[in-house]
Design an enzyme around this catalytic site. Structure first.
Site, PDB file in Angstrom:
ATOM      1  N   LYS A 130      41.435  39.055  47.943  1.00  0.00           N
ATOM      2  CA  LYS A 130      41.130  40.152  48.854  1.00  0.00           C
ATOM      3  C   LYS A 130      42.298  40.365  49.800  1.00  0.00           C
ATOM      4  CE  LYS A 130      37.243  41.589  51.835  1.00  0.00           C
ATOM      5  NZ  LYS A 130      35.923  41.165  52.322  1.00  0.00           N
ATOM      6  N   SER A 205      32.468  44.299  51.601  1.00  0.00           N
ATOM      7  CA  SER A 205      33.822  44.768  51.773  1.00  0.00           C
ATOM      8  C   SER A 205      34.802  44.264  50.722  1.00  0.00           C
ATOM      9  CB  SER A 205      34.326  44.365  53.163  1.00  0.00           C
ATOM     10  OG  SER A 205      34.372  42.960  53.317  1.00  0.00           O
ATOM     11  N   SER A 222      29.556  40.582  51.911  1.00  0.00           N
ATOM     12  CA  SER A 222      30.757  41.198  51.347  1.00  0.00           C
ATOM     13  C   SER A 222      31.279  40.558  50.078  1.00  0.00           C
ATOM     14  CB  SER A 222      31.874  41.221  52.403  1.00  0.00           C
ATOM     15  OG  SER A 222      31.552  42.106  53.442  1.00  0.00           O
TER      16      SER A 222
END
Length: 562
Positions: A130, A205, A222
């Site tokens: 990420k 996310s 997330s």
């Protein structure tokens, strides 16, 4: 950092051009499916860019990869090349990447191949990260225009741990502006879409990771929301089990509900390998907040859970706030029947103050969120995103031609004293919930409380862009700091099996709106996933029980997949 003398849209254009230049030209496809083609999950294997070996490599689970690399069948360079190609194909289909550094990855892979020849030690597994996870010399813009050009000076502790375990890092993946969204869009890189149906969100996310596989973060769902929406396994560990030091983040300084790092993967074996590898590096020696807990093989053997025999699972059918859609219910029903057939017991789980816990978590996040987001966006002048609807990219797509109301209006902060009271409430609710769990010893018939809880991941499968407005089915476990694992059922939305049910007695207006929102055709091909929850720091046990649930589901559903 981005120049403050330029308009923010100029900075974005320059960044996107730099990103495009990092994609090998020979990997840019001219035969991409039209936008009207929604399901693109099988396109990488038929687009022509991957050869047969590369398809085999990228479809293999971790143990197969390691075995073939150890035998010299596949080199680290071959494996890294295959995964890099597939990531670039995915990016062209669903826009999942931020930073692409394949040349650097191939150089490291070549070094690891030499290392294997000299030492016999197997190294060289590619892994994506990420965007917020810092890699020395690579940008960590986190979707903020003002952070474009912000290069990490050194690795985060997790990156050091992964590289020491033999990982090859090759791409970073997309996130929403501020991170605090259950969908993925920012002004810098744009929107990430769901490969099973590009009209649906990939979640957030860690939405870029959901469309790929690798490491994400989770403060309210997330990791688990993208895992569920994309048919992946995803683990939300408890606070501090995986090192977080050195990452960039939003809401820094808020340490009542901590963000955690964890894996999104195509197998439970990969989840287990990730956790074992990371904790084997003793991250607590480098990260002051990391928990000193090596991998516990006895816990993985379920020594506190009857050694995995005659387990008792509680099923949370709904949270007394929003009843899930039919596909979600079907996934839980299949899991229940599969576990019973495998010799385990399943009882209903009664939710306790779920809305109160989620409201407390939300109040903690909101205490200074407005100031935090403005501090990050004011230097560039980019607007703070207030909706994930498609209209944010094209106003003509606004519902009924009108502007879309904000899903997340920014509120003023609260005083330190008021924040303390909310944190105290959250603490007290955690104690209450633990007592509630322990009291189930009277219901299980095993002499133990419920071993784990099965739950929806959301009140729906992956919804259309801009419509993922409820994360309570994941946030509840962040507030309690329970270990939570997403398990794909292998099922997807079927308009016949998942037909709309007659209206139930609604809990509230949100529940009614969720019911009216459902149409099986809208969610076509979306994966159906469930969530498995254990107590705090029970990562090993949750993975082991996850294997039991996963095996039971595969055994039950195998005939229907032929």
């Amino acid at each position: 950092m981005a120049s403050l003398t330029k308009h923010w849209k100029e900075v974005v254009a320059e960044k996107r051009a730099r990103q495009a230049a990092t994609i090998p030209k020979e990997w840019i496809l001219s035969n991409l499916p039209p936008k009207e083609t929604l399901n693109v999950i099988d396109f990488p294997e038929k687009c022509g860019l991957l050869n047969a070996k590369e398809i085999d490599i990228t479809n293999s689970e971790v143990d197969v990869l390691l075995d073939n690399m150890a035998k010299g069948i596949w080199s680290a360079v071959e494996v890294t090349t295959a995964f890099s190609k597939r990531a670039v194909i995915a990016h062209q289909l669903v826009n999942c990447l931020t930073e692409i550094f394949i040349e650097r990855a191939l150089l490291r892979a070549a070094e690891l191949d030499e290392h294997l020849k000299k030492t016999g030690r197997i190294l060289g597994l590619p892994i994506s990260l990420k965007d917020q996870i810092s890699i020395g010399g690579i940008e960590s813009s986190m979707g903020y225009v003002s952070w474009v050009g912000k290069y990490a000076e050194k690795n985060s502790v997790l990156v050091d741990s992964l590289e020491s375990s033999g990982a090859v890092l090759y791409v970073k993946t997309n996130i929403p502006q501020t991170l605090m969204w259950p969908e993925t869009y920012n002004h810098v890189f744009g929107r990430t879409r769901n490969p099973y149906n590009r009209s649906l969100t990939s979640g957030g996310s860690s939405g870029g990771e959901g469309a790929l596989i690798g490491v994400g973060s989770d403060i309210g769902g997330s990791i688990r929301i993208p895992s569920a929406f994309n048919g992946l396994y995803g683990l939300r560990p408890s606070y501090g089990r995986v090192p977080y030091a050195g990452c960039v983040n939003s809401l820094e300084g808020q340490d009542s509900v901590l963000s955690v790092l964890g894996p999104l993967a195509n197998s439970l074996g990969a989840v287990k390998s990730f956790m074992k590898s990371v904790v084997s590096q003793k991250p607590w020696l480098k990260d002051s907040l990391a928990v000193r807990k090596p991998w516990d093989e006895e816990e993985y053997g379920l020594i506190e859970h009857g050694h995995g025999k005659n387990l008792c699972f509680g099923i949370l059918w709904d949270d007394d706030v929003i009843a899930p859609h039919p596909p979600v219910r079907r996934g839980l029903e299949e899991a229940k029947q599969a576990l019973i057939a495998a010799g385990h017991k399943v009882i209903d789980w009664k939710p306790l103050k779920h809305l109160e816990i989620c409201k407390a978590v939300g109040a903690i996040w909101a205490a200074a969120a407005r100031e935090d987001y403005l501090a990050a966006t004011l230097p560039s002048g980019e607007p703070v995103i207030s909706t994930m609807h498609l209209a944010i990219e094209d106003p003509d797509l606004a519902i009924g031609g009108e502007s879309v109301p904000s899903f997340r209006p920014l509120t003023d902060g609260i005083s330190a004293y008021e924040l303390w009271q909310v944190q105290k409430l959250k603490r007290d609710l955690r104690q209450e919930y633990l007592d509630h769990w322990n009291a189930t010893v009277e219901l299980t018939g095993t002499g133990r409380p419920v071993d784990a809880i099965l739950s929806p991941c959301a009140p729906y499968v992956a919804p259309p862009h801009g419509l993922n407005k409820n994360a309570n089915y994941t946030t509840i476990w962040n507030g309690l700091d329970y270990t939570a694992l997403v398990l794909p059922t292998g099922l997807s939305v079927d308009p016949v099996l998942d037909a709309k049910k007659p209206a139930h007695t609604f809990y509230n207006d949100l529940d009614k709106a969720n019911y009216e929102f459902y149409d099986p055709e809208t969610f076509k091909d979306a994966p159906i996933s469930i969530q498995l929850i254990g107590k705090t720091l029970e990562e090993e046990a949750v993975i082991a029980m996850g294997e039991i649930v996963d095996s039971a589901l595969k055994t039950k559903l195998a005939p229907s997949r032929l």
